[in-house]
Design an enzyme around this catalytic site. Structure first.
Site, PDB file in Angstrom:
ATOM      1  N   LYS A  48      29.358  56.673  11.830  1.00 21.43           N
ATOM      2  CA  LYS A  48      29.035  57.796  12.716  1.00 21.43           C
ATOM      3  C   LYS A  48      30.298  58.596  13.046  1.00 21.43           C
ATOM      4  CE  LYS A  48      24.881  55.549  14.539  1.00 21.43           C
ATOM      5  NZ  LYS A  48      24.075  55.242  15.764  1.00 21.43           N
ATOM      6  N   TYR A  73      16.288  61.111  12.154  1.00 25.07           N
ATOM      7  CA  TYR A  73      15.956  60.286  13.322  1.00 25.07           C
ATOM      8  C   TYR A  73      14.580  60.632  13.906  1.00 25.07           C
ATOM      9  CZ  TYR A  73      20.588  58.061  13.773  1.00 25.07           C
ATOM     10  OH  TYR A  73      21.722  57.296  13.589  1.00 25.07           O
ATOM     11  N   ARG A  82      22.904  44.761   8.912  1.00 20.86           N
ATOM     12  CA  ARG A  82      22.625  44.801  10.362  1.00 20.86           C
ATOM     13  C   ARG A  82      23.373  43.682  11.091  1.00 20.86           C
ATOM     14  NH1 ARG A  82      18.949  48.595  12.311  1.00 20.86           N
ATOM     15  NH2 ARG A  82      18.353  47.396  14.135  1.00 20.86           N
ATOM     16  N   ASN A 135      27.702  54.147  18.885  1.00 19.04           N
ATOM     17  CA  ASN A 135      27.892  52.767  18.406  1.00 19.04           C
ATOM     18  C   ASN A 135      28.420  52.649  16.971  1.00 19.04           C
ATOM     19  OD1 ASN A 135      25.544  53.531  17.213  1.00 19.04           O
ATOM     20  ND2 ASN A 135      24.251  52.000  18.190  1.00 19.04           N
ATOM     21  N   HIS A 176      25.435  52.978  11.625  1.00 22.22           N
ATOM     22  CA  HIS A 176      23.975  52.909  11.501  1.00 22.22           C
ATOM     23  C   HIS A 176      23.654  52.015  10.319  1.00 22.22           C
ATOM     24  CE1 HIS A 176      19.795  54.179  10.774  1.00 22.22           C
ATOM     25  NE2 HIS A 176      20.143  54.139   9.504  1.00 22.22           N
ATOM     26  N   GLU A 217      15.421  56.278   3.895  1.00 19.73           N
ATOM     27  CA  GLU A 217      16.721  56.821   4.306  1.00 19.73           C
ATOM     28  C   GLU A 217      17.619  57.106   3.098  1.00 19.73           C
ATOM     29  OE1 GLU A 217      18.172  54.129   7.363  1.00 19.73           O
ATOM     30  OE2 GLU A 217      16.497  54.655   8.688  1.00 19.73           O
TER      31      GLU A 217
HETATM   32  P1  IDP Z   1      19.807  50.964  15.595  1.00 18.61           P
HETATM   33  O1  IDP Z   1      20.808  52.049  15.261  1.00 18.61           O
HETATM   34  O2  IDP Z   1      20.510  49.679  15.961  1.00 18.61           O
HETATM   35  O3  IDP Z   1      18.765  50.782  14.533  1.00 18.61           O
HETATM   36  P2  IDP Z   1      17.777  52.326  17.179  1.00 18.61           P
HETATM   37  O4  IDP Z   1      16.961  51.684  18.243  1.00 18.61           O
HETATM   38  O5  IDP Z   1      17.094  52.653  15.896  1.00 18.61           O
HETATM   39  O6  IDP Z   1      19.075  51.418  16.939  1.00 18.61           O
HETATM   40  O7  IDP Z   1      18.375  53.661  17.799  1.00 18.61           O
HETATM   41  C1  IDP Z   1      18.996  54.609  16.964  1.00 18.61           C
HETATM   42  C2  IDP Z   1      20.259  55.079  17.623  1.00 18.61           C
HETATM   43  O8  IDP Z   1      19.945  55.797  18.817  1.00 18.61           O
HETATM   44  C3  IDP Z   1      21.200  53.961  18.071  1.00 18.61           C
HETATM   45  O9  IDP Z   1      22.053  53.483  17.056  1.00 18.61           O
HETATM   46  C4  IDP Z   1      21.984  54.648  19.181  1.00 18.61           C
HETATM   47  O10 IDP Z   1      23.045  55.428  18.652  1.00 18.61           O
HETATM   48  C5  IDP Z   1      20.958  55.578  19.798  1.00 18.61           C
HETATM   49  N1  IDP Z   1      20.375  54.935  20.985  1.00 18.61           N
HETATM   50  C6  IDP Z   1      19.472  53.914  21.007  1.00 18.61           C
HETATM   51  N2  IDP Z   1      19.176  53.562  22.264  1.00 18.61           N
HETATM   52  C7  IDP Z   1      19.909  54.390  23.064  1.00 18.61           C
HETATM   53  C8  IDP Z   1      20.036  54.522  24.491  1.00 18.61           C
HETATM   54  O11 IDP Z   1      19.408  53.807  25.266  1.00 18.61           O
HETATM   55  N3  IDP Z   1      20.890  55.500  24.929  1.00 18.61           N
HETATM   56  C9  IDP Z   1      21.601  56.315  24.076  1.00 18.61           C
HETATM   57  N4  IDP Z   1      21.498  56.211  22.747  1.00 18.61           N
HETATM   58  C10 IDP Z   1      20.667  55.268  22.237  1.00 18.61           C
HETATM   59 MG    MG Z   2      17.293  52.084  13.922  1.00 15.10          MG
END
Ligand code: IDP
Ligand code: MG
Length: 148
Positions: free
Chosen positions: A9, A49, A85, A112, A115, A126
């Site tokens: 990211k 997304y 993951r 974070n 992805h 994807e």
């Molecule tokens: P993942 O990336 O671990 O698969 P997902 O639930 O698919 O997680 O969410 C996609 C992305 O959305 C996350 O990687 C994160 O960057 C963002 N995200 C998820 N939950 C939150 C939140 O509660 N606050 C802000 N951003 C979030």
């Molecule tokens: Mg996800």
């Protein structure tokens, strides 16, 4: 061999973590089948997304993912989806296990660092969202390094 899609990211790219991230994946036996650096448009980020469109954090997610270049990756190997993951760690870095990328580098759940696809079906979608099949390296499973 399974394929998965991953990204470094914008904050990971800004902090020059692309090589470290790739090294972790390669050290786990995954092969890089594609890599491209792009600055996503909002339209591309929103399409990628789409499953999160109704979430409260969607706008923030799109702002962040379009804030700078990202690296798009295709990784291949045994159980690639689960393996990547596991290396990335939990979505929320506060819940990520020590030694994972998110534990080591992520400042927040929103930013974070990496992805990766959550299932083989998501991976197929994807990968196809960003790459043509002809752009994927058809790596030689038992001849890496040895034949170089
Ligand atoms: P993942 O990336 O671990 O698969 P997902 O639930 O698919 O997680 O969410 C996609 C992305 O959305 C996350 O990687 C994160 O960057 C963002 N995200 C998820 N939950 C939150 C939140 O509660 N606050 C802000 N951003 C979030
Ligand atoms: Mg996800």
């Amino acid at each position: 061999m399974e394929k998965t899609f991953a990204m470094v990211k914008p904050n990971g790219m800004k902090h020059a973590l692309l090589g470290s991230v790739l090294s972790r994946y390669e050290a786990a036996g995954l092969a890089v089948q594609a890599v491209r650096v792009v600055r996503m448009t909002r339209e591309q980020a929103e399409g990628f997304y789409a499953e999160h469109r109704e979430k409260g954090f969607f706008g923030e997610l799109i702002d962040f993912m379009t804030s700078g270049p990202v690296a798009l990756l295709v990784l291949g190997g045994e159980n690639a989806v689960a393996a990547v993951r596991a290396i990335n760690g939990a979505t929320d870095p506060a819940k990520a296990a020590p030694g994972t990328i998110r534990f080591d580098y992520a400042p927040s759940v929103g930013e974070n660092v990496v992805h990766s696809s959550d299932s083989p079906e998501s991976a197929a979608r994807e990968i196809a969202y960003w790459f043509q099949p002809s752009e994927l390296v058809d790596y030689a499973v038992s001849k890496r390094i040895a034949t170089l």
